[in-house]
Structures are given as C-alpha cells and as structure tokens.
Motif scaffolding. Structure first.
Motif, PDB file in Angstrom:
ATOM      1  N   SER A  79       0.851  -1.186   0.000  1.00  0.00           N
ATOM      2  CA  SER A  79       0.000   0.000   0.000  1.00  0.00           C
ATOM      3  C   SER A  79       0.886   1.235   0.000  1.00  0.00           C
ATOM      4  O   SER A  79       1.723   1.393   0.893  1.00  0.00           O
ATOM      5  CB  SER A  79      -0.927   0.000   1.219  1.00  0.00           C
ATOM      6  OG  SER A  79      -1.725   1.166   1.247  1.00  0.00           O
ATOM      7  N   ALA A 109      -4.383   5.693   0.006  1.00  0.00           N
ATOM      8  CA  ALA A 109      -3.794   4.354  -0.061  1.00  0.00           C
ATOM      9  C   ALA A 109      -4.661   3.338   0.670  1.00  0.00           C
ATOM     10  O   ALA A 109      -4.853   2.208   0.204  1.00  0.00           O
ATOM     11  CB  ALA A 109      -2.386   4.395   0.537  1.00  0.00           C
ATOM     12  N   GLN A 110      -5.198   3.725   1.828  1.00  0.00           N
ATOM     13  CA  GLN A 110      -6.077   2.834   2.583  1.00  0.00           C
ATOM     14  C   GLN A 110      -7.314   2.475   1.766  1.00  0.00           C
ATOM     15  O   GLN A 110      -7.744   1.314   1.715  1.00  0.00           O
ATOM     16  CB  GLN A 110      -6.470   3.508   3.898  1.00  0.00           C
ATOM     17  CG  GLN A 110      -7.543   2.785   4.707  1.00  0.00           C
ATOM     18  CD  GLN A 110      -7.015   1.526   5.362  1.00  0.00           C
ATOM     19  OE1 GLN A 110      -5.893   1.509   5.860  1.00  0.00           O
ATOM     20  NE2 GLN A 110      -7.823   0.464   5.363  1.00  0.00           N
ATOM     21  N   PHE A 164      -6.056   0.282  -1.566  1.00  0.00           N
ATOM     22  CA  PHE A 164      -5.496  -1.059  -1.345  1.00  0.00           C
ATOM     23  C   PHE A 164      -6.164  -1.804  -0.202  1.00  0.00           C
ATOM     24  O   PHE A 164      -5.819  -2.961   0.070  1.00  0.00           O
ATOM     25  CB  PHE A 164      -3.993  -0.952  -1.068  1.00  0.00           C
ATOM     26  CG  PHE A 164      -3.189  -0.441  -2.230  1.00  0.00           C
ATOM     27  CD1 PHE A 164      -2.872  -1.264  -3.299  1.00  0.00           C
ATOM     28  CD2 PHE A 164      -2.750   0.871  -2.250  1.00  0.00           C
ATOM     29  CE1 PHE A 164      -2.120  -0.795  -4.368  1.00  0.00           C
ATOM     30  CE2 PHE A 164      -2.001   1.358  -3.321  1.00  0.00           C
ATOM     31  CZ  PHE A 164      -1.690   0.524  -4.377  1.00  0.00           C
ATOM     32  N   ALA A 199      -1.220   2.474   4.632  1.00  0.00           N
ATOM     33  CA  ALA A 199      -0.105   2.873   3.782  1.00  0.00           C
ATOM     34  C   ALA A 199       1.225   2.465   4.407  1.00  0.00           C
ATOM     35  O   ALA A 199       1.416   2.575   5.623  1.00  0.00           O
ATOM     36  CB  ALA A 199      -0.137   4.380   3.543  1.00  0.00           C
TER      37      ALA A 199
END
Length: 314
Positions: A110, A173-174, A177, A181
């Motif tokens: 991530s 990112a959270q 993915f 992160a």
C-alpha cells in the motif's frame, strides 16, 4: 613549511626523507643527529636561545618539520546482486544498477504519490506527465524484483498543509489497497530545503511512515520539461525505496571471513554515527540532528537506522 631555506635544499631533504627504510643504515648509539639542509642548528642547553624553553633546558630537541607517513589504499570489495552475482564498482564506487535483480527485495502492499504542485502543471499529456513517470517507476521497481502496482495520486490543494496532504495520501492508499499505507512518495515542484524538511518532519515524526521525496524537474515531470535519464533516475529511486521497505540492495561477494578478515570470522555488528549541527545562520535554539546506523547481517546488506533531534549548545 619544510624548514629548508632554498628550493634545492628542500628537494634534497624530500628525497632523503622518501628513501626506502632498507637504504638507510641505523645510526650508531650516541651519534649526532643527521643535519637537515637549510635547517637551523639546535640550541645548546643553557644558552641564551634556550632560555624560557623547558624542553631545550632539559636537553630535548624538537624538530619543527612535519612527518610524512606512507599511506595505502584498500582495494574496493566485489559486490553481489541476485543477478549479476558479482560486480566490481572500482575505486570510485560507481556501478550500473540497471538490468539488475536485487538480492533481497520487498513488496509494497500500500502506497501513494502526493504531488505538492498544481495538477495542471503535473498531469500533462506526453512523457513529461506524472502518470507516465509513475508507470516507468513501477516498471523499474518490478524489473529489480520489488513487487508493486500503480499507486493512487493525490494532487495539491492550496488550503491544506503538508501534513494534511500526507494524511490525505494515507487515506487514499487505505481506500485503494484496503490496507494501511506503508510508503509515501512526495513530488516537489523544485528543490527546496525548507519544504523537504517539512515533508520529512510530517512523514517521519507525525505519521511514522517512510517517505521518498522526488523533484519534478529531475524526474522529468512538468509542463515543458524534457524527461532525460529517467531510466537511471528510476533505478536509483528503486534502491532507496527497497532499502526503506526493508529490502537488501547489494551484499558483499564472497565469504565475510576473507572479505573482512579482522571481524568476519565471528558474529559482528558495524555502527556508523553522524551529527549534523545547525547551520551557521540558524536561529538560536535550532537543534542538531544525530543519526546512527548499524548492520544486521554478515554480508553488510541490511541496516537499521535512527535519527533524532537533540539540543545544540555549540
């Protein structure tokens, strides 16, 4: 200052000093010292020139000439990737990392790219756009063995601070993915020491995440910028990213017992320490940065590091 008055005397003195030890016969016990061309005679103890000089009064003569010590250059070690298995960087410590597979690779689960410049200046058409650059970087990382996919991109919003931008990158990112992160890429519009320090303070201290800073002109990103040397730039970035993610970029080739015979035959750890004091024109109370790094394996390929700020009273 060699202590010789004339150039011929200085040349003769240097030739005599640089002569091999085997050519010099040992002086007999009690023999007078060999005179140096052009040098003043030592004053005798108790004379007027030795008054006030306790060494001369005690019969000790001190030569005012600097000693010359023969130096030696250690041979550069051979290094090893996964492929190729051995390479020789030479005396300058330079080698080509393109088309190399790293010995210990990481996997980025991530991550996110935070662009601290207007989207209209970064997200342009053609190879100088930020998206084509990230595609080249992802391809370069995967070619070395670092597993990753294209990350989400967060662009600058003028009302947000640097810390808020990085937090927005973590949220992106959270969401993308479905996991927290692990790494933040930060694209700066130009080289700026103040902005770089703010990014590192926000990522390292506030968020506790590793970050990799990029500079748009160097990366070939931006309107009117020509991407030059991008493959080598991406390869160098890959080494930094892999190391920050816990991977191993390179290791010593051969048996450590032979490469570093002094300590390689038994378990060992190597430390490196550095202290960066504040700049001369820094404001009073500016702290210093203290860093320590330590090896974690016998091939000297994996390290742990810590950086802390400490008060400076220099």
């Amino acid at each position: 200052r060699l202590g010789a008055k004339k150039s011929n005397d200085r040349k003769a003195w240097l030739e005599a000093l640089m002569a091999t030890p085997a050519a010099a016969a040992p002086a007999p016990t009690g023999a007078a010292p060999v005179p140096v061309p052009g040098a003043a005679e030592p004053a005798a103890a108790g004379t007027s020139s030795s008054i006030g000089n306790p060494l001369a009064a005690a019969g000790v003569d001190v030569c005012g000439l600097l000693g010359i010590v023969r130096g030696r250059v250690l041979p550069a070690p051979h290094l090893a990737y996964h492929t190729p298995e051995c390479c020789y960087p030479g005396s300058q410590g330079q080698w080509n990392v393109r088309s190399c597979r790293l010995p210990g690779v990481s996997k980025i689960l991530s991550w996110c790219l935070v662009v601290l410049m207007p989207q209209d200046d970064a997200d342009v058409e053609g190879p100088s756009g930020v998206v084509p650059f990230m595609q080249d970087l992802v391809a370069s990382l995967n070619s070395t063995g670092v597993e990753c996919v294209m990350p989400p991109i967060v662009y600058e919003q003028p009302e947000l601070s640097v810390l808020q931008h990085l937090r927005a990158g973590c949220d992106a990112a959270q969401k993308h993915f479905n996991t927290s992160a692990e790494l933040l890429l930060v694209l700066l519009p130009s080289r700026s020491a103040a902005l770089y320090q703010e990014v590192k303070l926000a990522s390292d201290a506030a968020l506790g995440l590793p970050s990799q800073v990029l500079v748009a002109p160097t990366a070939g990103v931006g309107r009117g910028v020509q991407p030059r040397g991008r493959l080598q730039y991406c390869a160098n970035l890959g080494l930094k990213i892999n190391a920050k993610m816990g991977g191993v970029n390179v290791r010593l080739a051969g048996n450590p017992d032979q490469v570093i015979p002094v300590i390689g035959a038994r378990p060992f750890i190597l430390f490196g320490v550095a202290l960066a004091p504040p700049a001369v024109n820094a404001a009073p109370g500016t702290p210093a940065a203290a860093a320590v790094v330590a090896s974690r394996d016998r091939s000297l390929g994996r390290y742990s590091s810590r950086v802390l700020l400490q008060p400076w009273h220099g």
